[in-house]
Each structure stands twice: as C-alpha cells, then as structure tokens.
Scaffold this motif. Structure first.
Motif, PDB file in Angstrom:
ATOM      1  N   ASP A  39      52.659  46.171  81.356  1.00  0.00           N
ATOM      2  CA  ASP A  39      51.273  46.009  81.691  1.00  0.00           C
ATOM      3  C   ASP A  39      50.407  47.075  81.175  1.00  0.00           C
ATOM      4  O   ASP A  39      49.314  47.008  81.415  1.00  0.00           O
ATOM      5  CB  ASP A  39      51.516  46.016  83.190  1.00  0.00           C
ATOM      6  N   ASN A  40      51.013  48.319  80.780  1.00  0.00           N
ATOM      7  CA  ASN A  40      49.995  49.220  80.352  1.00  0.00           C
ATOM      8  C   ASN A  40      49.824  49.292  78.683  1.00  0.00           C
ATOM      9  O   ASN A  40      49.554  50.494  78.074  1.00  0.00           O
ATOM     10  CB  ASN A  40      50.907  50.614  80.805  1.00  0.00           C
ATOM     11  N   ILE A  41      50.590  48.374  78.217  1.00  0.00           N
ATOM     12  CA  ILE A  41      50.157  48.320  76.598  1.00  0.00           C
ATOM     13  C   ILE A  41      49.104  47.097  76.428  1.00  0.00           C
ATOM     14  O   ILE A  41      49.401  46.006  76.916  1.00  0.00           O
ATOM     15  CB  ILE A  41      51.641  47.755  76.128  1.00  0.00           C
ATOM     16  N   SER A  42      48.056  47.772  75.958  1.00  0.00           N
ATOM     17  CA  SER A  42      46.994  46.973  75.786  1.00  0.00           C
ATOM     18  C   SER A  42      46.616  46.872  74.346  1.00  0.00           C
ATOM     19  O   SER A  42      46.986  47.509  73.332  1.00  0.00           O
ATOM     20  CB  SER A  42      45.625  47.675  76.241  1.00  0.00           C
ATOM     21  N   ASP A  43      45.908  45.607  74.073  1.00  0.00           N
ATOM     22  CA  ASP A  43      45.450  45.202  72.770  1.00  0.00           C
ATOM     23  C   ASP A  43      44.042  45.005  72.621  1.00  0.00           C
ATOM     24  O   ASP A  43      43.595  44.560  73.498  1.00  0.00           O
ATOM     25  CB  ASP A  43      46.206  44.253  72.014  1.00  0.00           C
ATOM     26  N   SER A  44      43.411  44.987  71.320  1.00  0.00           N
ATOM     27  CA  SER A  44      41.970  44.604  71.066  1.00  0.00           C
ATOM     28  C   SER A  44      42.028  44.338  69.509  1.00  0.00           C
ATOM     29  O   SER A  44      42.625  44.981  68.867  1.00  0.00           O
ATOM     30  CB  SER A  44      41.226  45.929  71.514  1.00  0.00           C
ATOM     31  N   ALA A  45      40.961  43.449  69.400  1.00  0.00           N
ATOM     32  CA  ALA A  45      40.755  42.896  67.916  1.00  0.00           C
ATOM     33  C   ALA A  45      39.547  43.945  67.622  1.00  0.00           C
ATOM     34  O   ALA A  45      38.602  44.007  68.415  1.00  0.00           O
ATOM     35  CB  ALA A  45      40.442  41.684  67.949  1.00  0.00           C
ATOM     36  N   VAL A  46      39.563  44.126  66.271  1.00  0.00           N
ATOM     37  CA  VAL A  46      38.646  45.152  65.529  1.00  0.00           C
ATOM     38  C   VAL A  46      37.957  44.266  64.541  1.00  0.00           C
ATOM     39  O   VAL A  46      38.816  43.959  63.650  1.00  0.00           O
ATOM     40  CB  VAL A  46      39.074  46.516  64.866  1.00  0.00           C
ATOM     41  N   SER A  47      36.807  44.155  64.658  1.00  0.00           N
ATOM     42  CA  SER A  47      36.052  43.434  63.511  1.00  0.00           C
ATOM     43  C   SER A  47      35.596  44.346  62.341  1.00  0.00           C
ATOM     44  O   SER A  47      35.211  45.462  62.468  1.00  0.00           O
ATOM     45  CB  SER A  47      34.939  42.604  64.009  1.00  0.00           C
ATOM     46  N   ALA A  48      35.749  43.858  60.929  1.00  0.00           N
ATOM     47  CA  ALA A  48      35.631  44.502  59.892  1.00  0.00           C
ATOM     48  C   ALA A  48      33.837  44.611  59.645  1.00  0.00           C
ATOM     49  O   ALA A  48      33.415  45.637  59.071  1.00  0.00           O
ATOM     50  CB  ALA A  48      36.069  44.029  58.558  1.00  0.00           C
ATOM     51  N   SER A  49      33.285  43.686  60.228  1.00  0.00           N
ATOM     52  CA  SER A  49      31.725  43.867  60.166  1.00  0.00           C
ATOM     53  C   SER A  49      31.236  45.143  60.683  1.00  0.00           C
ATOM     54  O   SER A  49      30.097  45.352  60.238  1.00  0.00           O
ATOM     55  CB  SER A  49      31.263  42.711  60.983  1.00  0.00           C
ATOM     56  N   THR A  81      26.808  50.326  55.289  1.00  0.00           N
ATOM     57  CA  THR A  81      25.398  50.058  55.013  1.00  0.00           C
ATOM     58  C   THR A  81      24.297  51.192  55.581  1.00  0.00           C
ATOM     59  O   THR A  81      23.237  51.539  54.666  1.00  0.00           O
ATOM     60  CB  THR A  81      24.996  48.733  55.573  1.00  0.00           C
ATOM     61  N   LYS A  82      24.345  51.383  56.860  1.00  0.00           N
ATOM     62  CA  LYS A  82      23.291  52.312  57.586  1.00  0.00           C
ATOM     63  C   LYS A  82      23.522  53.810  56.806  1.00  0.00           C
ATOM     64  O   LYS A  82      22.482  54.405  56.530  1.00  0.00           O
ATOM     65  CB  LYS A  82      23.604  52.468  59.011  1.00  0.00           C
ATOM     66  N   ALA A  83      24.826  54.124  56.480  1.00  0.00           N
ATOM     67  CA  ALA A  83      25.166  55.390  55.866  1.00  0.00           C
ATOM     68  C   ALA A  83      24.537  55.535  54.550  1.00  0.00           C
ATOM     69  O   ALA A  83      23.743  56.609  54.311  1.00  0.00           O
ATOM     70  CB  ALA A  83      26.476  55.689  55.825  1.00  0.00           C
ATOM     71  N   LEU A  84      24.615  54.508  53.715  1.00  0.00           N
ATOM     72  CA  LEU A  84      24.151  54.151  52.399  1.00  0.00           C
ATOM     73  C   LEU A  84      22.314  54.600  52.374  1.00  0.00           C
ATOM     74  O   LEU A  84      21.925  55.113  51.728  1.00  0.00           O
ATOM     75  CB  LEU A  84      24.603  53.135  51.804  1.00  0.00           C
ATOM     76  N   ILE A  85      21.950  53.882  53.535  1.00  0.00           N
ATOM     77  CA  ILE A  85      20.405  53.740  53.510  1.00  0.00           C
ATOM     78  C   ILE A  85      20.135  55.125  53.906  1.00  0.00           C
ATOM     79  O   ILE A  85      18.983  55.742  53.403  1.00  0.00           O
ATOM     80  CB  ILE A  85      19.883  52.926  54.736  1.00  0.00           C
ATOM     81  N   ALA A  86      20.690  55.967  54.864  1.00  0.00           N
ATOM     82  CA  ALA A  86      20.398  57.308  55.450  1.00  0.00           C
ATOM     83  C   ALA A  86      20.707  58.193  54.021  1.00  0.00           C
ATOM     84  O   ALA A  86      19.927  59.059  53.935  1.00  0.00           O
ATOM     85  CB  ALA A  86      21.450  57.515  56.629  1.00  0.00           C
ATOM     86  N   LEU A  87      21.481  58.002  53.137  1.00  0.00           N
ATOM     87  CA  LEU A  87      21.808  58.693  52.230  1.00  0.00           C
ATOM     88  C   LEU A  87      20.573  58.676  50.900  1.00  0.00           C
ATOM     89  O   LEU A  87      20.233  59.592  50.518  1.00  0.00           O
ATOM     90  CB  LEU A  87      23.280  58.302  51.524  1.00  0.00           C
ATOM     91  N   GLY A  88      20.201  57.365  50.803  1.00  0.00           N
ATOM     92  CA  GLY A  88      18.941  57.095  49.993  1.00  0.00           C
ATOM     93  C   GLY A  88      17.810  57.902  50.451  1.00  0.00           C
ATOM     94  O   GLY A  88      16.798  58.564  49.887  1.00  0.00           O
ATOM     95  N   VAL A  89      17.340  57.590  51.645  1.00  0.00           N
ATOM     96  CA  VAL A  89      16.342  58.467  52.369  1.00  0.00           C
ATOM     97  C   VAL A  89      16.538  59.917  52.403  1.00  0.00           C
ATOM     98  O   VAL A  89      15.355  60.594  52.059  1.00  0.00           O
ATOM     99  CB  VAL A  89      16.189  57.952  53.859  1.00  0.00           C
TER     100      VAL A  89
END
Length: 392
Positions: free
Chosen positions: A132-142, A149-157
């Motif tokens: 009962d103490n073993i949990s699971d969660s799905a992680v999306s690649a998006s 994407t935001k990091a690349l935009i920040a790098l360009g700015v």
C-alpha cells in the motif's frame, strides 16, 4: 630575494603582465577548438541520456526502509529485473533515515505490469508500509519538451540582451567576443554531459541557464579592465592593444581565480551534502551542471573572450597603425641602446597603473601645447625634453 619575486604566485598577485595569455592565443584556440569538436561530436553521435521528464515513462516510489533494515539500490534493481525481465531506467534514493524513499524510473508501464512490479517489490524487499506504500505515477514527455522550448527561448533572449548591452557599454567587438565565450561554455558543458552520460533532467536545463550569468560576469570584469587600459591608446606608443589587453587579463587573473574558487565551494558543498548525505537526486543534477559550467566559464573568460576581442579589434586599421608605431619606437630604442630588437609580444614593460596614467597626461599636455596629434619618431624625443633645463 629576486627569485622569490619571480615565482608564479608573486606574478599572479602582482598582475604585472608576466603571463602572455593574449600573445599565445592561437594555442588556446587550438586547444579549446579540439575540446569543442569532441563535445560537438559526442552531442551529434552519442546524444544525451534524457531523463523520464523528457522521454516519458512511469515513476515508482517506495520506502527505503524495511523490517530488516535499509533497502539498497542493487536489491531494488534485482527485484525490478526479476519481476519484469527488464532493467529500470534509473534508481535514486531520496532523503535519509526513516524518511528516505526510493524512486524508480522506467519506460511507460501498463496497469498489469505495474501491479506485477509492486507485488514483486513487496515480496522481495518488504518495504515499510507494504504494497500500500508503493505508489506509481505516469510522466508525460510533453512537460520536458515544454521546459526545453522555454529554455531555448530564454537562451535566445539572453544572448540578444547581452549583445545589446555589451555593444552599448563597451563596443561591438567585445559583445561578439563575450557571446563566443558564453556559447563555448554552453556547448562544452552539454558535451561533457553527453560524454559522461549524466542524466539530463529539468534541473539540468535550469542549471545550464544559471551558469551563463557567471560566465558573463567574469568576462565583463576583464573587459572593463581592458577598456580602462586601452583608453587613449591610439595616441600612445607604450604598448599595443594586444599587450594592454593582456595586462588587463593579468591584473584580473588572481581575482578570477579567487572568485571561481569561492563560487565553486558552495556548489561542491551542494554536491557533497545534497547527494552524499541527503541523497537528493535533483540537487545532484543541479550541482553537476553548475560545477562543470562555472569551471569552464572561468577558463573561457581568460583564454577565449579577451583573445577573441583582441583579434576583432586588430582588424581596425587605426590599431594596426598604432601597433606599427609601437614597434618602430622599440626598434629605435633598441638601436640607440645597442640592444637587440625584440618583438612586442616578447616585451613585458612596466605595468604600473600610475606610470600609464602619467604617460597619458604627458601625451595630452604635449598635444594641447603643440596643437598637433600625439608625436611619433625622433621629433617627439626632442619635444619630450623639459624646457628651461640644459642638456649635456
């Protein structure tokens, strides 16, 4: 006594231009160029070890304690492989003591496999709290994609803002040189991650952005000294632009070393305490990229930024002509003294700031008195002699 004054540490602290860093810039270009090629090759052909946040997958979390004691990562890996016939992507122990947990990351698992895995972990390891103490969660690649994407935009700015600021505060050659150094730091840091195989997480991306400010800060300090040393240089024949820039690097070299060491100590502490004692994986990702990037940034501000600025500046015909006048003056002095003619890069003249300022004042006074540009050649030697005194 003379020997003690000539040792490395004395020259570092005095900053008298004894280290010919700018004059030997071609060897630094070759050295760092080879490192860049290796890093770029690794990024292109080897790629990155992307974390679950970028690739997507399943995260399993369980207590790191059992009735028989602490559960090891090796035991978790063996149980995972036994249950699913495949190995997990990564296993991290987070926290210490009774609050410690184990995070298992793997490729996306369906409901049946998750149930089978939980049963296997519970039967093999018997963690506190049971199944009962073993949990699971799905992680999306998006989510990881959005972070990137935001990091690349920040790098360009960031690059655009830096280029505008440096071009206005200094000049375009220094702006280009600073961007070259920062880009160099980013590529080498990313390449090292690719070579070593460190897992790239969102914390890694954030850490990569933080090192840009450190690299730029050290470069701006050196450039500010270059600007100070080269003020009014076109009217002087004491040293060339390259030599004045090399002097600036020497004068700030000890400061750069001290600043880098002081800045790296907290990062080392973060790496040692956060990972070694607390076992926090996120801190490890953040500390590793900062440690790598800050060390590379300190080197680039010394061996890349200023030499590139000098090469760009020496394209200006005015500074080429000034360098020719410096060489002519030295050749003239060598002939008068009966000594050998040496190249400007081999000469280490007095670098005392007061002497430089005194020469600037003399140049301005003579120019104002004569109403003509600063002098060169033998005629200037005659005007340099103070009036009212007889010379033998």
């Amino acid at each position: 006594m003379a020997q003690s004054k000539g040792n490395v540490f004395h020259r570092l602290y005095v900053g008298n231009g004894a280290f010919d860093i700018v004059g030997k810039r071609k060897r630094w270009y070759v050295l760092f160029g080879l490192i860049l090629l290796v890093c770029i090759g690794s990024i292109v052909f080897r790629g990155f070890n992307l974390g679950i946040d970028f690739t997507g997958g399943t995260r399993i979390q369980m207590s790191a304690q059992s009735a028989s004691g602490e559960i090891s990562s090796e035991a978790v890996k063996d149980s995972f492989t036994k249950a699913l016939n495949e190995e997990p992507t990564s296993i991290q122990v987070v926290g210490t003591g009774q609050a410690a947990t184990i995070q298992i990351r793997s490729e996306t698992l369906d409901t049946a496999k998750i149930t089978e895995l939980k049963n296997g972990l519970n039967n093999d390891l018997k963690p506190n709290g049971g199944i009962d103490n073993i949990s699971d969660s799905a992680v999306s690649a998006s989510w990881g994609g959005e972070i990137t994407t935001k990091a690349l935009i920040a790098l360009g700015v960031f690059f655009l803002a830096v280029a505008i600021f440096l071009a206005l505060y200094f000049e375009w050659s220094m702006a280009v040189a600073a961007l070259v150094a920062v880009l160099h730091d980013v590529i080498i840091t990313a390449g090292i991650y690719s070579l070593v195989g460190f897992e790239v997480s969102p914390a890694t991306v954030i850490g990569l952005l933080t090192i840009l400010g450190f690299s730029l800060y050290d470069t701006v300090v050196v450039f500010d000294k270059v600007k100070e040393n080269t003020r009014g240089l076109l009217g002087l024949t004491r040293r060339t632009y390259a030599e004045a820039a090399n002097l600036a690097v020497n004068q700030t070299l000890m400061r750069s070393i001290n600043t880098s060491l002081i800045a790296l100590l907290p990062v080392l502490g973060l790496l040692a305490i956060g990972v070694g004692l607390l076992g926090v994986g996120t801190l490890k990702d953040l500390a590793l990229v900062q440690l790598t990037g800050m060390a590379i940034g300190a080197l680039s501000s010394i061996y890349i930024a200023t030499p590139v600025a000098v090469d760009l500046k020496m394209r200006d015909p005015r500074y080429q002509a000034q360098a020719a006048r410096v060489r002519a003056r030295r050749d003239n002095l060598a002939r008068k003294s009966g000594g050998e003619v040496v190249s400007g890069g081999d000469i280490v003249e007095s670098t005392d700031d007061e002497a430089v300022q005194a020469e600037l004042r003399r140049e301005k006074a003579l120019t104002a008195a004569s109403g003509v540009p600063a002098r060169t050649g033998k005629a200037s030697d005659a005007r340099r002699r103070p009036t009212g005194k007889k010379h033998r």
